[in-house]
Design a protein around this motif. Structure first.
Motif, PDB file in Angstrom:
ATOM      1  N   PHE A   1       4.142  17.738  -1.535  1.00  0.00           N
ATOM      2  CA  PHE A   1       3.607  17.861  -2.908  1.00  0.00           C
ATOM      3  C   PHE A   1       2.733  16.662  -3.287  1.00  0.00           C
ATOM      4  N   TYR A   2       3.015  15.527  -2.646  1.00  0.00           N
ATOM      5  CA  TYR A   2       2.215  14.324  -2.904  1.00  0.00           C
ATOM      6  C   TYR A   2       0.747  14.586  -2.586  1.00  0.00           C
ATOM      7  N   SER A   3       0.542  15.265  -1.461  1.00  0.00           N
ATOM      8  CA  SER A   3      -0.823  15.538  -1.032  1.00  0.00           C
ATOM      9  C   SER A   3      -1.540  16.481  -1.996  1.00  0.00           C
TER      10      SER A   3
ATOM     11  N   GLY B   1       0.837  -1.208   0.000  1.00  0.00           N
ATOM     12  CA  GLY B   1       0.000   0.000   0.000  1.00  0.00           C
ATOM     13  C   GLY B   1       0.865   1.248   0.000  1.00  0.00           C
ATOM     14  N   SER B   2       1.977   1.174   0.712  1.00  0.00           N
ATOM     15  CA  SER B   2       2.909   2.297   0.714  1.00  0.00           C
ATOM     16  C   SER B   2       3.567   2.435  -0.654  1.00  0.00           C
ATOM     17  N   ALA B   3       3.990   1.319  -1.193  1.00  0.00           N
ATOM     18  CA  ALA B   3       4.720   1.361  -2.462  1.00  0.00           C
ATOM     19  C   ALA B   3       3.804   1.765  -3.619  1.00  0.00           C
ATOM     20  N   VAL B   4       2.640   1.133  -3.700  1.00  0.00           N
ATOM     21  CA  VAL B   4       1.740   1.414  -4.815  1.00  0.00           C
ATOM     22  C   VAL B   4       0.971   2.702  -4.528  1.00  0.00           C
ATOM     23  N   GLY B   5       1.123   3.652  -5.409  1.00  0.00           N
ATOM     24  CA  GLY B   5       0.416   4.919  -5.184  1.00  0.00           C
ATOM     25  C   GLY B   5       0.519   5.786  -6.415  1.00  0.00           C
ATOM     26  N   LEU B   6       0.531   7.089  -6.185  1.00  0.00           N
ATOM     27  CA  LEU B   6       0.636   8.023  -7.301  1.00  0.00           C
ATOM     28  C   LEU B   6       1.927   7.794  -8.077  1.00  0.00           C
ATOM     29  N   GLY B   7       2.931   7.260  -7.386  1.00  0.00           N
ATOM     30  CA  GLY B   7       4.202   6.968  -8.041  1.00  0.00           C
ATOM     31  C   GLY B   7       4.021   6.007  -9.204  1.00  0.00           C
ATOM     32  N   ASN B   8       3.096   5.089  -9.084  1.00  0.00           N
ATOM     33  CA  ASN B   8       2.890   4.096 -10.140  1.00  0.00           C
ATOM     34  C   ASN B   8       1.987   4.619 -11.240  1.00  0.00           C
ATOM     35  N   ILE B   9       0.913   5.289 -10.838  1.00  0.00           N
ATOM     36  CA  ILE B   9      -0.129   5.591 -11.821  1.00  0.00           C
ATOM     37  C   ILE B   9      -0.017   7.013 -12.363  1.00  0.00           C
TER      38      ILE B   9
ATOM     39  N   PHE C   1      13.398   4.308  -6.411  1.00  0.00           N
ATOM     40  CA  PHE C   1      13.328   4.528  -4.961  1.00  0.00           C
ATOM     41  C   PHE C   1      11.962   5.070  -4.557  1.00  0.00           C
ATOM     42  N   PHE C   2      11.484   6.035  -5.339  1.00  0.00           N
ATOM     43  CA  PHE C   2      10.215   6.674  -4.988  1.00  0.00           C
ATOM     44  C   PHE C   2       9.082   5.655  -4.995  1.00  0.00           C
ATOM     45  N   THR C   3       8.994   4.892  -6.064  1.00  0.00           N
ATOM     46  CA  THR C   3       7.847   3.998  -6.204  1.00  0.00           C
ATOM     47  C   THR C   3       7.902   2.861  -5.185  1.00  0.00           C
ATOM     48  N   LEU C   4       9.114   2.448  -4.783  1.00  0.00           N
ATOM     49  CA  LEU C   4       9.212   1.371  -3.793  1.00  0.00           C
ATOM     50  C   LEU C   4       9.267   1.925  -2.364  1.00  0.00           C
ATOM     51  N   SER C   5       9.123   3.214  -2.220  1.00  0.00           N
ATOM     52  CA  SER C   5       9.201   3.856  -0.891  1.00  0.00           C
ATOM     53  C   SER C   5      10.528   3.553  -0.209  1.00  0.00           C
ATOM     54  N   LEU C   6      11.623   3.611  -0.974  1.00  0.00           N
ATOM     55  CA  LEU C   6      12.938   3.284  -0.414  1.00  0.00           C
ATOM     56  C   LEU C   6      13.803   4.530  -0.271  1.00  0.00           C
ATOM     57  N   GLY C   7      14.844   4.397   0.542  1.00  0.00           N
ATOM     58  CA  GLY C   7      15.832   5.466   0.641  1.00  0.00           C
ATOM     59  C   GLY C   7      15.452   6.534   1.642  1.00  0.00           C
ATOM     60  N   MET C   8      14.389   6.305   2.399  1.00  0.00           N
ATOM     61  CA  MET C   8      14.002   7.312   3.394  1.00  0.00           C
ATOM     62  C   MET C   8      13.440   6.683   4.664  1.00  0.00           C
ATOM     63  N   GLY C   9      13.760   5.424   4.880  1.00  0.00           N
ATOM     64  CA  GLY C   9      13.391   4.827   6.168  1.00  0.00           C
ATOM     65  C   GLY C   9      11.943   4.397   6.293  1.00  0.00           C
ATOM     66  N   CYS C  10      11.198   4.456   5.179  1.00  0.00           N
ATOM     67  CA  CYS C  10       9.795   4.053   5.269  1.00  0.00           C
ATOM     68  C   CYS C  10       9.684   2.553   5.551  1.00  0.00           C
ATOM     69  N   MET C  11      10.448   1.757   4.803  1.00  0.00           N
ATOM     70  CA  MET C  11      10.364   0.314   5.009  1.00  0.00           C
ATOM     71  C   MET C  11      11.080  -0.103   6.300  1.00  0.00           C
TER      72      MET C  11
ATOM     73  N   THR D   1      -2.860   5.365   1.107  1.00  0.00           N
ATOM     74  CA  THR D   1      -2.071   4.327   1.775  1.00  0.00           C
ATOM     75  C   THR D   1      -0.565   4.587   1.614  1.00  0.00           C
ATOM     76  N   SER D   2      -0.188   5.404   0.638  1.00  0.00           N
ATOM     77  CA  SER D   2       1.215   5.810   0.531  1.00  0.00           C
ATOM     78  C   SER D   2       1.480   7.005   1.439  1.00  0.00           C
ATOM     79  N   ALA D   3       0.529   7.940   1.439  1.00  0.00           N
ATOM     80  CA  ALA D   3       0.705   9.154   2.243  1.00  0.00           C
ATOM     81  C   ALA D   3       0.823   8.818   3.726  1.00  0.00           C
ATOM     82  N   ILE D   4       0.020   7.849   4.163  1.00  0.00           N
ATOM     83  CA  ILE D   4       0.107   7.518   5.592  1.00  0.00           C
ATOM     84  C   ILE D   4       1.484   6.945   5.922  1.00  0.00           C
ATOM     85  N   SER D   5       2.096   6.245   4.970  1.00  0.00           N
ATOM     86  CA  SER D   5       3.425   5.700   5.272  1.00  0.00           C
ATOM     87  C   SER D   5       4.467   6.815   5.308  1.00  0.00           C
ATOM     88  N   LEU D   6       4.274   7.823   4.468  1.00  0.00           N
ATOM     89  CA  LEU D   6       5.193   8.969   4.503  1.00  0.00           C
ATOM     90  C   LEU D   6       5.081   9.686   5.839  1.00  0.00           C
ATOM     91  N   LEU D   7       3.836   9.898   6.275  1.00  0.00           N
ATOM     92  CA  LEU D   7       3.643  10.595   7.545  1.00  0.00           C
ATOM     93  C   LEU D   7       4.132   9.736   8.708  1.00  0.00           C
TER      94      LEU D   7
HETATM   95  N1  TYR Z   1       5.808   4.797  -3.137  1.00  0.00           N
HETATM   96  C1  TYR Z   1       4.809   5.797  -3.125  1.00  0.00           C
HETATM   97  C2  TYR Z   1       4.175   5.878  -4.487  1.00  0.00           C
HETATM   98  O1  TYR Z   1       4.628   5.262  -5.409  1.00  0.00           O
HETATM   99  C3  TYR Z   1       5.324   7.136  -2.679  1.00  0.00           C
HETATM  100  C4  TYR Z   1       6.170   7.052  -1.449  1.00  0.00           C
HETATM  101  C5  TYR Z   1       7.492   7.440  -1.485  1.00  0.00           C
HETATM  102  C6  TYR Z   1       5.651   6.540  -0.280  1.00  0.00           C
HETATM  103  C7  TYR Z   1       8.310   7.311  -0.386  1.00  0.00           C
HETATM  104  C8  TYR Z   1       6.449   6.393   0.836  1.00  0.00           C
HETATM  105  C9  TYR Z   1       7.769   6.766   0.780  1.00  0.00           C
HETATM  106  O2  TYR Z   1       8.540   6.604   1.876  1.00  0.00           O
HETATM  107  O3  TYR Z   1       3.235   6.570  -4.684  1.00  0.00           O
END
Ligand code: TYR
Length: 450
Positions: free
Chosen positions: A106-108, A23-31, A225-235, A319-325
């Motif tokens: 900006f995601y929001s 849910g974190s990974a799949v989001g606006l980054g994909n679509i 990195f963005f689409t997999l929510s990597l590189g920022m400690g989310c996972m 579901t991505s935004a909540i993981s960012l927050l």
């Molecule tokens: N992966 C999300 C998306 O593809 C965006 C995202 C980026 C979410 C970094 C979390 C994160 O830590 O929409």
């Protein structure tokens, strides 16, 4: 310093964890983002490079972050402190917390466009004959409507995070992710049967490597990195709520696989339509919002179908935004002793405020630029070209050399899993990831700044 972890929440089941991480990974980054960066970077060749990066860097990094989280049971900063006390490695986590702020602001705003498109579609405002480009530009360049939806979306995000990991995050993802998947597949069916769709398929599968520049390779790393929510400690954060009995290797493969599948499916929903309907594949951030309404307008039941799609896209964004927050909030709870409610409210509000100039930079404030970018694009540049690659680089070096590749691998291999990490993992995390990411980042930035 850190409050003890005894009352730390845990995911209710393995499936809950996979769905939350997916849910974190799949989001606006994909679509929204994937199709538009593919479009501005020339199509198939970019997709191929992106897929290599996902396999060689994305998967090992996903395993690594989840392992660090599961092992330490700490937030992004606390996890580094726990494994390397009294060293400056916590800075790697701090960059992630900063990235959480930057990205969510900006995601929001984009998620807000999605909400507004849900209502526009439902109201029948996007029927046949609509000027889809004009409608989109009109919406994003106006002052109040996008800010209103940005406000609504941030309110939802902080509300869910305020409720907590299990009640807030788990419940939301379980039902809605599968629905989005089904709807996307239906969309591909419609797009592929439009007359002239073949050119779009060709754009996605016939590579022309002459279109690839150092900047586009950096773009592919940043997008991975963005689409997999990597590189920022989310996972790391999500992994910290994972029971010690759960395996990491297979779960990580599920998340990477689902995310990649959704991005590719979105590509096959969008590009055939772009070519069939005569839009510009390099149109940028409006691509999904211009093309998809046009596809909906051309199909029977398009109103209901389109409204459902934008609603589900908003949910995927949620579901991505909540993981960012959660990355930022978990830090304030663990390390500063704030209550979950206080952290969600204060941080959510600050992020909302940072999003205001991002939204206005589409219209009224578009004259204000940094490095030639308006404020919105500058935030995206910052996360794509600097924050996430540097965060990923530091995480790989940390896991490879400080915690050590062997310990990372052994931790990830503890529980029974179909995928066993061998020494190939050490090679990827110690050499391939750090070298590739640094080379790509330096050449990409030099290319950009010259
Ligand atoms: N992966 C999300 C998306 O593809 C965006 C995202 C980026 C979410 C970094 C979390 C994160 O830590 O929409």
């Amino acid at each position: 310093m850190s409050l003890e972890t005894k009352q730390r929440e845990q995911w209710g089941s393995r499936v809950a964890f996979i769905l939350a991480a997916a849910g974190s990974a799949v989001g606006l980054g994909n679509i929204w983002r994937f199709p538009y960066v593919v479009g501005t970077n020339g199509g198939a060749a970019f997709v191929i490079i992106y897929l290599f990066i996902i396999a060689l860097i994305g998967y090992p990094m996903m395993v690594t972050e989840m392992a660090i989280g599961q092992k330490t049971k700490r937030n992004a900063i606390g996890a580094f402190r726990d494994l390397a006390p009294n060293t400056p490695w916590w800075v790697a986590g701090a960059l992630g917390v900063l990235a959480g702020f930057v990205i969510l602001s900006f995601y929001s705003v984009v998620a807000g466009w999605t909400l507004s498109y849900f209502f526009k579609t439902l109201a029948g405002d996007l029927g046949v004959g609509t000027d889809f480009v004009g409608t989109f530009i009109g919406h994003i360049t106006s002052d109040w409507a996008p800010l209103f939806w940005h406000f609504v979306f941030m309110g939802l995000t902080l509300g869910i995070i305020g409720l907590g990991v299990v009640k807030g995050i788990e419940k939301t993802v379980k039902i809605l992710m599968p629905a989005l998947f089904v709807l996307l597949i239906a969309l591909v069916g419609r797009a592929l049967t439009l007359p002239g769709a073949g050119a779009g398929v060709e754009f996605l599968i016939k590579p022309d490597f002459s279109k690839i520049t150092a900047q586009s390779i950096l773009g592919a790393v940043g997008q991975a990195f963005f689409t997999l929510s990597l590189g920022m400690g989310c996972m790391i954060t999500y992994g910290s709520y994972l029971d010690d009995k759960e395996n990491i290797n297979d779960n990580a493969a599920w998340v990477v696989g689902l995310d990649t599948a959704v991005a590719l499916i979105a590509g096959f929903a969008i590009f055939p339509a772009v070519f069939a309907l005569g839009f510009d594949p390099a149109a940028g951030g409006g691509l999904a919002f211009i093309t998809l309404p046009a596809v909906f307008a051309s199909m029977p039941g398009g109103t209901i179908f389109g409204a459902a799609f934008f609603l589900l896209l908003a949910v995927a964004a949620l579901t991505s935004a909540i993981s960012l927050l959660e990355v930022v909030v978990a830090y304030y709870i663990d390390e500063k002793g704030w209550s979950r409610q206080k952290a969600s409210l204060i941080i959510g509000t600050l992020i909302f405020i940072l999003g205001i100039p991002a939204s206005l930079s589409m219209g009224r404030w578009s004259g204000f630029t940094i490095l030639g970018y308006n404020f919105f694009d500058f935030l995206d540049f910052l996360q794509e070209s600097i924050l996430l690659p540097v965060g990923g680089l530091l995480t790989a070096i940390f896991a490879g050399y400080v915690w050590s590749a062997k310990k990372t691998r052994e931790h990830s291999n503890i529980n029974k899993s179909a995928i066993r990490l061998g020494t190939w993992f050490d090679v990827l995390i110690m050499y391939v990831s750090p070298i590739a990411v640094s080379v790509v980042m330096v050449t990409g930035l030099v290319d950009k700044l010259k």
